[in-house]
Design an enzyme around this catalytic site. Structure first.
Site, short mmCIF file in Angstrom:
data_model
loop_
_atom_site.label_atom_id
_atom_site.label_comp_id
_atom_site.label_asym_id
_atom_site.label_seq_id
_atom_site.Cartn_x
_atom_site.Cartn_y
_atom_site.Cartn_z
CG HIS A 76 -1.68 1.23 1.46
ND1 HIS A 76 -1.59 1.99 2.62
CD2 HIS A 76 -2.58 1.86 0.67
CE1 HIS A 76 -2.41 3.01 2.52
NE2 HIS A 76 -3.03 2.96 1.35
CB SER A 77 0.60 4.27 0.41
OG SER A 77 0.82 5.65 0.33
CE1 TYR A 78 9.06 3.79 1.44
CE2 TYR A 78 7.98 2.71 3.29
CZ TYR A 78 9.13 2.97 2.55
OH TYR A 78 10.34 2.41 2.91
N GLY A 80 4.79 0.51 -2.08
CA GLY A 80 5.06 0.13 -3.46
C GLY A 80 6.56 0.10 -3.73
CG HIS A 224 -4.10 6.70 0.02
ND1 HIS A 224 -3.54 6.27 -1.17
CD2 HIS A 224 -3.10 6.66 0.95
CE1 HIS A 224 -2.26 5.98 -0.98
NE2 HIS A 224 -1.97 6.21 0.31
#
Length: 249
Positions: A76-78, A80, A224
């Site tokens: 998720h998010s960072y 990645g 998000h």
């Protein structure tokens, strides 16, 4: 039964996957959520110098300890950035890589490479002012959360190490392109720091034309943090990523 490894984004911890873990378990699968060094229940380890490679090793260590093969890696998010680094090293053990509204880098990029100058300068200024070289979390309303969900996330978020914001990630596009991939784009509301990623994952030339084969993009009409705002909807997508028994990679 499939194995899922779930990796949270900035300011979060394994706690954010609570409802998804329960849903995957109810469907007969095993899910292991990793907390990265310096955040969540590991916030007592926050210190200057925690970098992207430390977080990549956190996830690799969890996979090794759980002896997982043919796993679904969900980032998720960072994270990645983290998941791309893990997949570069353990590609043969990953059956599917799921980017949940997450950073999808080009080789040599950092987490902050696609952010606006104002965002980069603001985060680094906050980090420089912090004795732990970290930056504080935003309010969870930024992630489209409200009410009890917003309060739940706000209570649990912790400052995030800043070094991973600067660290470049070098990886083999060929290795990543051989892994089936799903990008989940959270659209209501979108998070501005992911907008540049939404453009690249629909670009036929991304990764030199290697992104499109074996990848798909799915939209979720939520903010998000879909693991909080729509865990059942996210679980349904994750279950689609379970490889068929005996299916070749």
């Amino acid at each position: 039964m499939a194995d899922f490894v779930l990796v949270h984004g900035a300011w979060h911890g394994a706690w954010c996957w609570r409802d998804v873990i329960a849903s995957l378990g109810a469907a007969g699968h095993r899910a292991h959520a990793v907390t990265l060094t310096g955040v969540g229940e590991r916030a007592h380890l926050l210190r200057p110098g925690i970098g992207l490679q430390d977080h990549i090793l956190d996830v690799i260590a969890a996979i090794e300890a759980e002896e997982m093969q043919d796993l679904v890696l969900v980032v998720h998010s960072y994270a990645g950035m983290v998941g791309t680094g893990v997949a570069d090293r353990l590609g043969e053990r990953i059956a599917h890589l799921v980017y949940v509204d997450a950073v999808v880098p080009r080789p040599g990029e950092s987490w902050g490479s696609t952010h606006t100058r104002a965002t980069r300068e603001g985060r680094l200024a906050a980090a420089q002012a912090s004795p732990t070289f970290s930056f504080p979390p935003p309010g969870a309303s930024l992630f489209g959360l409200s009410g009890d969900q917003e309060a739940w996330v706000n209570r649990r978020q912790t400052p995030h190490p800043a070094q991973p914001y600067l660290d470049e990630l070098h990886f083999s596009v060929d290795t990543l392109a051989a892994i089936p991939r799903t990008f989940i784009s959270c659209t209501q509301p979108t998070l501005a720091t992911i907008d540049a990623i939404r453009v690249r994952v629909t670009d036929p030339q991304f990764w030199g034309g290697r992104w499109r084969p074996l990848s798909r993009v799915i939209e979720m009409a939520t903010g998000h943090d879909p693991m909080v705002s729509d865990p059942q909807g996210l679980t349904r997508i994750l279950l689609e990523c379970v490889p068929a028994e005996g299916a070749p990679r």
